[in-house]
Design an enzyme around this catalytic site. Structure first.
Site, PDB file in Angstrom:
ATOM      1  CE  LYS A 201      -3.126   2.952   0.227  1.00  0.00           C
ATOM      2  NZ  LYS A 201      -4.228   3.207   1.032  1.00  0.00           N
ATOM      3  CB  CYS A 255      -3.177   8.487  -0.251  1.00  0.00           C
ATOM      4  SG  CYS A 255      -4.785   7.681   0.590  1.00  0.00           S
TER       5      CYS A 255
END
Length: 407
Positions: A201, A255
């Protein structure tokens, strides 16, 4: 029953999606006002398709509370900020959630961490507190990491269609958790180990951050030597193996602007390219601020300061302003310009987050001579005629009006 812990930008859509696909869900959040709003039948942020999904989840029996539930599966979706000095992940919210779960979970409960964490976070922070609490991992509590992979503005579609990763100590437990996600996810779901899931991720978002930084750095080089960066990128992208991104005013959200720092914090001697890329992206709002000042000088505007920033969210067509480049610019502006810049965002008309923020677009335009397009909302594309006669700095090369300035 699944207890989803944290009902923010990731936890709420996940809970709603599962509930609308036949899974018994209770959503838990410490924020009493948020829970009250949900229980009154209203969503807490704007997102295409979210209200419809919310209604389907209500029909599916979803419940919202501030209390943790006793059940055999938990999904933890709480914030994971980073320390701005060390660049390391701050796992305090994850740790706090796990501690609360340990107070009432039955033997054999599965704890799924959806929050994005740096590689090794679960080993360093989560496992020790479980062991310290007298639990045996793999028997009393099973640990799983299922990092989210959705983006504001397209959450509902991406929850349904994006591939997912499930990291687990035990393959059988991983497959069991996979079945829950497969109830709605139409993409491929890969089961691997926890550390690989953590790393994958962070690497995904780091890849994107590095490529954005290249485009931003290229825009500065071209600006320095008076070249058209957009023309150069257009030509370069005609090469079959080249795909340069477009430059912009900076990087926001929780993010791309945060996750790569986890690698810098954990591997400071190894993550050199990542470090420089993040510094480039973080300094882009200041670069835009300098462009504003250059244009103000060209038009003898340095005294009147009638400058407005269009867009306060971190990306187009959402109301999410976390780590917004515009807010970063305003923070830097306090150190460079004496008078605060004006701002407007159609998605935040009823939510004031900045000084000199307008709630009406026409009133905003009346009070400025130079408008800086910081976010490419569809709204601005539908109102080019209102910008005629204004000096325009377009940070995305989308404005069709003549004599528009670019970064």
């Amino acid at each position: 029953m699944v207890n989803v812990i944290g009902l923010g930008y990731i936890g709420l859509p996940t809970a709603l999606m599962m509930a609308s696909h036949g899974i018994e869900i209770v959503g838990t959040d410490y924020n009493k006002e948020l829970v009250k709003t949900l229980n009154e039948g209203h969503t807490t942020f704007k997102e295409d398709g979210l209200d419809e999904l919310f209604q389907r989840a209500l029909n599916g029996g979803i419940k919202f509370t501030t209390e943790y539930q006793r059940t055999d599966m938990y999904i933890v979706s709480v914030p994971t900020p980073y320390d701005k000095f060390s660049k390391k992940v701050d796992a305090c919210y994850v740790v706090s959630a796990v501690k609360e779960i340990m107070k009432l979970c039955p033997q054999g409960a599965v704890v799924v961490i959806e929050s994005t964490v740096s590689p090794g976070t679960i080993d360093k922070f989560v496992r020790p507190i479980i062991v310290k609490g007298g639990f045996e991992i793999g028997k009393d509590i099973h640990l799983v990491h299922a990092p989210e992979r959705i983006i504001p503005g397209n959450m509902v579609y991406e929850l349904l269609h994006n591939n997912r990763t499930i990291g687990a100590d035990n393959k059988e437990v991983g497959e069991r958790v996979k079945e829950y996600y497969a109830s709605f996810c139409q993409g491929e779901i890969v089961v691997t180990d926890i550390r690989s899931a953590e790393m994958s991720k962070v690497v995904e978002n780091t890849f994107r951050a590095v490529n954005i930084a290249f485009a931003n750095e290229l825009s500065r080089i071209c600006r320095h030597d008076n070249m058209d960066v957009y023309e150069i990128i257009r030509i370069c992208n005609m090469h079959p193996r080249v795909n340069i991104l477009q430059p912009g005013p900076g990087v926001g959200g929780h993010c791309i602007s945060v996750d790569p720092w986890f690698l810098v914090g954990d591997y400071p001697q190894l993550a050199k390219i990542i470090d420089e890329s993040m510094k480039t992206n973080d300094s882009q709002p200041t670069f835009i601020l300098n462009r504003i000042y250059e244009i103000m000088k060209d038009h003898n505007m340095t005294d009147n300061r009638r400058v407005g920033l269009y867009g306060l969210t971190y990306k187009e067509n959402v109301d999410d302003f976390r780590e917004s480049p515009t807010l970063q610019l305003l923070e830097a502006q306090e150190r460079h310009l004496a008078c605060p810049l004006k701002s407007y965002d159609p998605f935040l008309e009823n939510h004031k987050i900045a000084d000199n923020q307008y709630s009406d677009f026409d009133e905003f335009l009346k009070d400025i001579d130079l408008v800086v397009i910081m976010v490419k909302h569809d709204h601005i594309r539908q109102n080019w005629d209102k910008l005629k006669g204004k000096v325009i700095l377009d940070c995305f090369n989308i404005c069709p009006l003549e004599e528009t300035y670019h970064i």
